[in-house]
Design a protein around this motif. Structure first.
Motif, PDB file in Angstrom:
ATOM      1  N   UNK A 187       0.834  -1.208   0.000  1.00 53.22           N
ATOM      2  CA  UNK A 187       0.000   0.000   0.000  1.00 53.22           C
ATOM      3  C   UNK A 187       0.869   1.258   0.000  1.00 53.22           C
ATOM      4  N   UNK A 188       1.862   1.310   0.913  1.00 53.59           N
ATOM      5  CA  UNK A 188       2.732   2.477   0.995  1.00 53.59           C
ATOM      6  C   UNK A 188       3.567   2.645  -0.281  1.00 53.59           C
TER       7      UNK A 188
ATOM      8  N   UNK B  61      -3.764   5.456 -13.399  1.00 49.81           N
ATOM      9  CA  UNK B  61      -5.165   5.115 -13.124  1.00 49.81           C
ATOM     10  C   UNK B  61      -5.287   3.697 -12.566  1.00 49.81           C
ATOM     11  N   UNK B  62      -4.495   2.769 -13.098  1.00 46.97           N
ATOM     12  CA  UNK B  62      -4.522   1.394 -12.590  1.00 46.97           C
ATOM     13  C   UNK B  62      -4.038   1.334 -11.144  1.00 46.97           C
ATOM     14  N   UNK B  63      -2.977   2.091 -10.844  1.00 49.76           N
ATOM     15  CA  UNK B  63      -2.438   2.099  -9.476  1.00 49.76           C
ATOM     16  C   UNK B  63      -3.447   2.688  -8.506  1.00 49.76           C
TER      17      UNK B  63
ATOM     18  N   UNK C 260      -8.351  -0.926  -3.714  1.00 45.62           N
ATOM     19  CA  UNK C 260      -8.588  -2.337  -3.407  1.00 45.62           C
ATOM     20  C   UNK C 260      -7.768  -2.787  -2.201  1.00 45.62           C
ATOM     21  N   UNK C 261      -6.512  -2.301  -2.100  1.00 45.08           N
ATOM     22  CA  UNK C 261      -5.664  -2.672  -0.962  1.00 45.08           C
ATOM     23  C   UNK C 261      -6.201  -2.097   0.348  1.00 45.08           C
TER      24      UNK C 261
ATOM     25  N   UNK D 244      -8.783  -4.449   1.400  1.00 44.60           N
ATOM     26  CA  UNK D 244      -8.223  -5.730   1.817  1.00 44.60           C
ATOM     27  C   UNK D 244      -7.553  -5.633   3.174  1.00 44.60           C
ATOM     28  N   UNK D 245      -6.825  -4.515   3.408  1.00 47.78           N
ATOM     29  CA  UNK D 245      -6.171  -4.322   4.702  1.00 47.78           C
ATOM     30  C   UNK D 245      -7.213  -4.189   5.802  1.00 47.78           C
ATOM     31  N   UNK D 246      -8.314  -3.482   5.515  1.00 48.41           N
ATOM     32  CA  UNK D 246      -9.377  -3.347   6.507  1.00 48.41           C
ATOM     33  C   UNK D 246     -10.002  -4.677   6.858  1.00 48.41           C
TER      34      UNK D 246
END
Length: 545
Positions: A490-491, A515-517, A523-524, A527-529
Motif C-alpha cells: 500500500x505504501x 489510473x490502474x495504481x 482495493x488494498x 483488503x487491509x481493513x
C-alpha cells in the motif's frame, strides 16, 4: 512552423547548443508542456502482429483486422485501417515486393527504422517538398557532414535497405521524394537516425520508432528536467494516438540554463556511467555533454564501491589521476580494488551476454544474472553501480517472465527482493518523479500485493506493524508476510502514484498506469481493513476461549 508549441515556450538559437526549446513562464513538475503526434511512426517487427499499425493499441491477434494484401499490418477495426490507408497503400505495395524478392519465406519485414523512414518520404511525396511540415523535417540537424566513421556502416546499410524496400532504382524515382542525389539520401538518413524517438506503451516498453521535428528540437542533459512519454490518455485513441507528451519532471524557470534553452530531455540511458554516456552521445549525436553529471567532481554512485567499514559512504573507482581509493565519507583506504575491477569487467561481459540471450534463451540468461549479481555485490558494488544495476533490472524481468504455475513463495519473494534492489539503485540516480523510477516502484508494489502461496504464519498474525513501520529496514525478514506485506504494498503504491503523476503528467492522472495504481490502492485499503478485522475477531475469540 512550430504551431504545436504553446505560447509559454519558444524556439531559441544558442551559439553553443544550437536550436532548443525554452520556457517563457515557470513550469511546475508534473505539467504537460506540450503534446504532439509524430510526423511518422512504425511498429517494431515483434509488435506488428499484436498492435494496431495505426493507433498502436495492444489487442489480441484474433481481434485485430489484418491487411489482406501484405498480411503484415494489423488494425483495431475498419476505422483504424481507413485512417492509415493513405500511407499504408504505398507501404503495402513495398511490403509485397519485399517478400516477392526475398530468397525464402522466412524473411522478416524490414526494420522499424526502414519502415518509419519510408513513411517520412511517402509523406513528403504526398504533401510536396515546399510544405511547412516537410521543411521542418529537412532542417532537422545534423546531416552527413557530422557523421562519425563508426556510423558509416549503419547509415550505409540503412540507405541500401531503404532503396531496396522503396524500389528507388533511378534518379527520377528519388526526385519524387525531394532527393536529387545519393548525398541527399544520406543526409535524410543521418537526420532520421539522430532525430528518431522510441515509441513506447504506457509502461515504457518499446513498440517502434517515430519522427517528430518539434520534439527533436529539445536539447539534452543527462539529468533532464523533462521527459517524452506516451501515457495513452487521449479521448479518441483511434484518431489521435500515438501521442507524444513532453512532461516536466521538476520545476523549470525561464533562463535558468546557461544555453537559455531550459527544457531538456535525456537522449540516452542516464543510469549509465559517464564514459558510456559520452561515448554514445559522441557516436550518435556528435557532441560532448557538459551537464553537471558529466562534469561532477563528487563520487558518482554509478561508478563506485561501498565503504569497506560500512560507514554509509561511497568510494570512487581508481583512475590514472587518482589511483588510491578512499571512502569519501570516512577516508578509509580500499585495498581490494583490483578484485573489484575484475568483477566489474566480468559483470559487464555477463550483462552483454545475458541481454543478447534474453529472448533467445531466457533460462540461460537467468542463470547468468543469478550467478553474476552475488559476485558484484560481494566485491563491494552498491545497487546503483554499473553494471550491477543493469544485471538487477534484467534479473527482475527474467524472474517476472518465468513465474511458475503454480507460483511458489520462494520465486515470488526472490522477485520482490530483486525489485527492491532495483528501486534502491534507481533512487540513487534518478529524480523523484522520473517515469523509470515511478514504474519500478509500481512493479514492486504490484509484486508485494500478489497473494502469497505460503505466507509465514508468524508475520501473517502480527497486526501491530503500522504502514509507516512496514519498510525493509524495520522488518527482521524481507519481504514480510501477511498484513505487513499488504501494508508495505500500500505504501509503495502510494509513493509510486505520486511519482506517476509527475512523470506522466498530473492532468493525465499519471497515464494508464497511474489510473490502474489508483484502483489498486483502493482495493488494498479494503483488503487491509478486512485483514485487520479478521485478526481482531480471531484475537477476541481466542481470549474468550
Amino acid at each position: 512552423m512550430y504551431t504545436v508549441l504553446p505560447d509559454s515556450v519558444q524556439v531559441r538559437q544558442s551559439e553553443v547548443n544550437g536550436r532548443g526549446i525554452c520556457t517563457k513562464l515557470p513550469v511546475r513538475a508534473g505539467s504537460v508542456i506540450f503534446v504532439t503526434k509524430p510526423y511518422a511512426a512504425a511498429l517494431s517487427t515483434p509488435s506488428l502482429s499484436s498492435h494496431c499499425s495505426s493507433c498502436f493499441a495492444l489487442s489480441s491477434t484474433s481481434l485485430l483486422r489484418r491487411c489482406t494484401k501484405c498480411r503484415i499490418a494489423h488494425y483495431c477495426d475498419f476505422t483504424c485501417q481507413t485512417q492509415d490507408w493513405a500511407i499504408h497503400k504505398l507501404e503495402c505495395t513495398s511490403l509485397q515486393n519485399w517478400f516477392k524478392a526475398a530468397p525464402s519465406s522466412d524473411i522478416a519485414p524490414p526494420s522499424d527504422a526502414v519502415r518509419c523512414l519510408s513513411r517520412v518520404l511517402w509523406r513528403i511525396q504526398k504533401r510536396g517538398a515546399d510544405t511547412i511540415q516537410v521543411k521542418k523535417v529537412e532542417i532537422s540537424l545534423p546531416d552527413r557532414q557530422s557523421l562519425k566513421p563508426s556510423a558509416y556502416e549503419t547509415h550505409t546499410y540503412l540507405s541500401h535497405s531503404l532503396v531496396q524496400y522503396m524500389g528507388l532504382s533511378s534518379p527520377a524515382d528519388m526526385a519524387q521524394y525531394s532527393l536529387s542525389s545519393a548525398a541527399d539520401l544520406l543526409d535524410t538518413v543521418s537526420r532520421f537516425v539522430t532525430n528518431t524517438f522510441t515509441v513506447t506503451d504506457p509502461t515504457l516498453v518499446p513498440l517502434g520508432a517515430a519522427v517528430s521535428p518539434v520534439v527533436a528540437l529539445i536539447n539534452h542533459s543527462c539529468d533532464p528536467n523533462a521527459v517524452v512519454v506516451f501515457p495513452r490518455v487521449s479521448p479518441d485513441p483511434k484518431s489521435q494516438e500515438p501521442l507524444m507528451h513532453v512532461v516536466a519532471i521538476r520545476d523549470i524557470y525561464p533562463e535558468e540554463e546557461l544555453c537559455s534553452c531550459s527544457i531538456l530531455t535525456a537522449y540516452i540511458d542516464a543510469t549509465l556511467p559517464t564514459n558510456l554516456r559520452q561515448q554514445s552521445l559522441n557516436e550518435i549525436y556528435n557532441f560532448k555533454c557538459m551537464c553537471h553529471l558529466c562534469t561532477m567532481v563528487e563520487v558518482d554512485p554509478r561508478t563506485c564501491l561501498n565503504c569497506p567499514k560500512n560507514c554509509g559512504g561511497l568510494c570512487p573507482l581508481p583512475s590514472d589521476d587518482h589511483p588510491l581509493v578512499r571512502c569519501a565519507k570516512c577516508n578509509t583506504v580500499v585495498h581490494l580494488v583490483d578484485a573489484a575491477l575484475d568483477a566489474r569487467r566480468v559483470g559487464q561481459e555477463g550483462l552483454d551476454k545475458a541481454s543478447s540471450l534474453q529472448t533467445k534463451d531466457p533460462e540461460r540468461s537467468l542463470r547468468l544474472t543469478t550467478n553474476l549479481i552475488p559476485i558484484l555485490t560481494s566485491a563491494g558494488f552498491p545497487p546503483s553501480s554499473h553494471p550491477l544495476l543493469g544485471l538487477t533490472r534484467l534479473h527482475q524481468q527474467l524472474l517476472t517472465a518465468s513465474f511458475p504455475n503454480p507460483l511458489t513463495q520462494e520465486h515470488l519473494d526472490e522477485t520482490i527482493r530483486t525489485a527492491t534492489k532495483n528501486v534502491t539503485g534507481l533512487v540513487a540516480l534518478l529524480r523523484e518523479g522520473h517515469p523509470v523510477l515511478a514504474l519500478a516502484l509500481t512493479e514492486l508494489g504490484k509484486l508485494l500485493a500478489v497473494d502469497e502461496p505460503s505466507p509465514r504464519l508468524a508475520d501473517a498474525q502480527n497486526p501491530k506493524v503500522s504502514p509507516k513501520e512496514a519498510t525493509p529496514a524495520s522488518l527482521a525478514t524481507y519481504p514480510p508476510s501477511g498484513l505487513p506485506r499488504l501494508q508495505l504494498a500500500y505504501q509503495t503504491l502510494l509513493r509510486a502514484r505520486k511519482m506517476l503523476l509527475v512523470g506522466f503528467g498530473v492532468v493525465n492522472e499519471g497515464g494508464q498506469v497511474g489510473k490502474e495504481v489508483r484502483e489498486m490502492i483502493v482495493a488494498l485499503e479494503k483488503e487491509i481493513g478486512v485483514f485487520k478485522q479478521g485478526v481482531r475477531n480471531v484475537l477476541e475469540d481466542t481470549r474468550k476461549a
